[in-house]
Design a protein around this motif. Structure first.
Motif, PDB file in Angstrom:
ATOM      1  N   ASN A 197     -44.023   3.091  16.576  1.00 17.42           N
ATOM      2  CA  ASN A 197     -44.277   3.910  15.395  1.00 17.42           C
ATOM      3  C   ASN A 197     -44.185   3.077  14.129  1.00 17.42           C
ATOM      4  N   HIS A 198     -44.849   3.544  13.082  1.00 14.91           N
ATOM      5  CA  HIS A 198     -44.715   2.893  11.790  1.00 14.91           C
ATOM      6  C   HIS A 198     -43.288   3.094  11.265  1.00 14.91           C
ATOM      7  N   GLU A 199     -42.739   2.049  10.649  1.00 12.40           N
ATOM      8  CA  GLU A 199     -41.391   2.126  10.091  1.00 12.40           C
ATOM      9  C   GLU A 199     -41.484   2.590   8.642  1.00 12.40           C
ATOM     10  N   ILE A 200     -41.031   3.782   8.370  1.00 13.84           N
ATOM     11  CA  ILE A 200     -41.146   4.354   7.031  1.00 13.84           C
ATOM     12  C   ILE A 200     -39.757   4.572   6.436  1.00 13.84           C
ATOM     13  N   ASP A 201     -39.666   4.405   5.140  1.00 21.16           N
ATOM     14  CA  ASP A 201     -38.448   4.727   4.406  1.00 21.16           C
ATOM     15  C   ASP A 201     -38.636   6.089   3.745  1.00 21.16           C
ATOM     16  N   TYR A 202     -37.519   6.732   3.419  1.00 21.25           N
ATOM     17  CA  TYR A 202     -37.613   8.086   2.870  1.00 21.25           C
ATOM     18  C   TYR A 202     -36.412   8.372   1.968  1.00 21.25           C
ATOM     19  N   LYS A 203     -36.551   9.449   1.181  1.00 21.28           N
ATOM     20  CA  LYS A 203     -35.465   9.933   0.346  1.00 21.28           C
ATOM     21  C   LYS A 203     -35.593  11.441   0.216  1.00 21.28           C
ATOM     22  N   LEU A 204     -34.469  12.142   0.394  1.00 21.48           N
ATOM     23  CA  LEU A 204     -34.460  13.599   0.268  1.00 21.48           C
ATOM     24  C   LEU A 204     -34.056  14.000  -1.144  1.00 21.48           C
ATOM     25  N   TYR A 205     -34.705  15.025  -1.683  1.00 22.78           N
ATOM     26  CA  TYR A 205     -34.390  15.552  -2.996  1.00 22.78           C
ATOM     27  C   TYR A 205     -34.081  17.044  -2.883  1.00 22.78           C
ATOM     28  N   GLY A 206     -33.175  17.512  -3.742  1.00 19.25           N
ATOM     29  CA  GLY A 206     -32.875  18.934  -3.794  1.00 19.25           C
ATOM     30  C   GLY A 206     -31.758  19.325  -2.864  1.00 19.25           C
ATOM     31  N   ASP A 207     -31.412  20.612  -2.924  1.00 26.51           N
ATOM     32  CA  ASP A 207     -30.326  21.144  -2.112  1.00 26.51           C
ATOM     33  C   ASP A 207     -30.831  22.241  -1.191  1.00 26.51           C
ATOM     34  N   ASP A 208     -31.209  23.392  -1.757  1.00 26.00           N
ATOM     35  CA  ASP A 208     -31.667  24.514  -0.940  1.00 26.00           C
ATOM     36  C   ASP A 208     -33.189  24.642  -0.887  1.00 26.00           C
ATOM     37  N   MET A 209     -33.885  23.929  -1.758  1.00 29.33           N
ATOM     38  CA  MET A 209     -35.352  23.908  -1.744  1.00 29.33           C
ATOM     39  C   MET A 209     -35.773  22.447  -1.701  1.00 29.33           C
ATOM     40  N   GLN A 210     -35.556  21.817  -0.576  1.00 26.72           N
ATOM     41  CA  GLN A 210     -35.697  20.374  -0.489  1.00 26.72           C
ATOM     42  C   GLN A 210     -37.141  19.912  -0.314  1.00 26.72           C
ATOM     43  N   PHE A 211     -37.358  18.659  -0.695  1.00 25.29           N
ATOM     44  CA  PHE A 211     -38.575  17.961  -0.303  1.00 25.29           C
ATOM     45  C   PHE A 211     -38.199  16.530   0.048  1.00 25.29           C
ATOM     46  N   VAL A 212     -39.030  15.903   0.862  1.00 25.58           N
ATOM     47  CA  VAL A 212     -38.774  14.532   1.305  1.00 25.58           C
ATOM     48  C   VAL A 212     -39.857  13.623   0.742  1.00 25.58           C
ATOM     49  N   GLU A 213     -39.429  12.521   0.153  1.00 22.03           N
ATOM     50  CA  GLU A 213     -40.342  11.514  -0.371  1.00 22.03           C
ATOM     51  C   GLU A 213     -40.384  10.347   0.608  1.00 22.03           C
ATOM     52  N   VAL A 214     -41.562  10.037   1.120  1.00 19.49           N
ATOM     53  CA  VAL A 214     -41.740   8.962   2.088  1.00 19.49           C
ATOM     54  C   VAL A 214     -42.344   7.755   1.384  1.00 19.49           C
ATOM     55  N   GLU A 215     -41.744   6.604   1.589  1.00 20.04           N
ATOM     56  CA  GLU A 215     -42.247   5.360   1.002  1.00 20.04           C
ATOM     57  C   GLU A 215     -43.076   4.609   2.033  1.00 20.04           C
ATOM     58  N   LEU A 216     -44.314   4.294   1.682  1.00 17.83           N
ATOM     59  CA  LEU A 216     -45.237   3.634   2.595  1.00 17.83           C
ATOM     60  C   LEU A 216     -45.558   2.235   2.103  1.00 17.83           C
ATOM     61  N   ASP A 217     -45.396   1.261   2.985  1.00 19.47           N
ATOM     62  CA  ASP A 217     -45.881  -0.087   2.721  1.00 19.47           C
ATOM     63  C   ASP A 217     -47.392  -0.103   2.931  1.00 19.47           C
ATOM     64  N   PRO A 218     -48.078  -1.158   2.505  1.00 18.24           N
ATOM     65  CA  PRO A 218     -49.534  -1.221   2.717  1.00 18.24           C
ATOM     66  C   PRO A 218     -49.907  -1.011   4.182  1.00 18.24           C
ATOM     67  N   GLN A 219     -50.855  -0.117   4.410  1.00 15.90           N
ATOM     68  CA  GLN A 219     -51.403   0.242   5.721  1.00 15.90           C
ATOM     69  C   GLN A 219     -50.440   1.061   6.594  1.00 15.90           C
TER      70      GLN A 219
END
Length: 264
Positions: A3-25
């Motif tokens: 699988n592709h190795e992705i980094d991420y960060k969670l934001y919020g508490d009860d209405m969360q969203f996840v931000e995924v960091e993608l390297d080129p390709q």
């Protein structure tokens, strides 16, 4: 890793969203409609199934998409690929109040079984399939269905659930009874079955449903405190068209309801 190795960060508490960091390709797959925002130079593409078997030909792609239909999901998923030269970000949001649970599949023997609507996003290469339960009673009375989703691979996956999330580690032979709607996910080594509540009065008037999900260890399970079906039923019951109150929090509202008044 497959699988592709992705980094991420969670934001919020009860209405969360996840931000995924993608390297080129690098690519992440997600359920259709879960996108919140994305940077420039990210290519969005709709595909059949989960895209994990792009080289399997048309029949392989149709088979993968057909499995998703059995779980009640869309035929299609969406991929997001970083076609720029630097790091880019793409964010996915939960469809209702709750939590997002990051799952590293390499740490749970490469397999996670979850409710059919719990999957949010994953690294490209994670297979999103179906899990048939061994016992037929689960199929007829399981609440969340005979068929559950199966995530396989060695990358990151993100599932979402309602309310507060509680993780339990079950020892070998340890049994836990869970309301069928409150079960979010479990590792592949957990034995899962459906058990009748027992007692006519409890079944008819207890308000907790007729059946429990019986989980037997060893393994890990994730439980949600507020299934979306439970939230939706309360909102539906409280709607004025269904006889609910038009002024839940006020004395005046109750008086108008008593007198049959219209406050429009």
């Amino acid at each position: 890793m497959n699988n592709h190795e992705i980094d991420y960060k969670l934001y919020g508490d009860d209405m969360q969203f996840v931000e995924v960091e993608l390297d080129p390709q690098e690519t992440v797959i997600a359920e259709a409609g879960s996108l919140m925002m994305m940077d420039d130079k990210i290519k969005m593409e709709t595909i059949f199934g989960d895209g994990s078997k792009q080289g399997s030909g048309l029949m392989g792609k149709l088979l993968g998409a057909g499995k998703r239909v059995l779980t009640g999901e869309s035929l299609f998923m969406t991929t997001f690929t970083n076609e720029g030269t630097g790091k880019r970000h793409v964010s996915f949001a939960s469809p209702y109040p709750g939590k997002i649970i990051p799952m590293d599949l390499s740490e749970i023997n490469g397999k996670l079984i979850c409710q059919k609507d719990a999957f949010l996003a994953a690294a490209k290469g994670v297979t999103v399939g179906i899990e048939f339960q061994r016992k037929i009673g689960t199929g007829f009375f399981g609440g969340e269905g005979f068929i559950m989703q199966k995530l396989e691979g060695d990358g990151m996956a993100f599932v979402h659930a309602g309310g507060t999330i509680h993780e339990r580690v079950l020892e070998p032979g340890e049994t836990l009874r869970v309301d069928t709607g409150c079960l979010v996910a479990m590792t592949g080594d957990v034995d899962y079955n459906i058990e009748f509540v027992g007692g006519v009065k409890t079944a008819l008037f207890g308000g907790e449903g007729l059946f429990f999900a019986t989980l037997r260890g060893p393994g890990r399970v994730w439980i949600q405190s507020l299934p979306f079906s439970r939230l939706a039923s309360r909102v539906f019951a409280a709607a004025p068209e269904r006889g609910g109150s038009k002024g839940e929090g006020s004395v005046a509202g109750g008086l108008f309801d008593l007198l049959g008044g219209d406050r429009r």
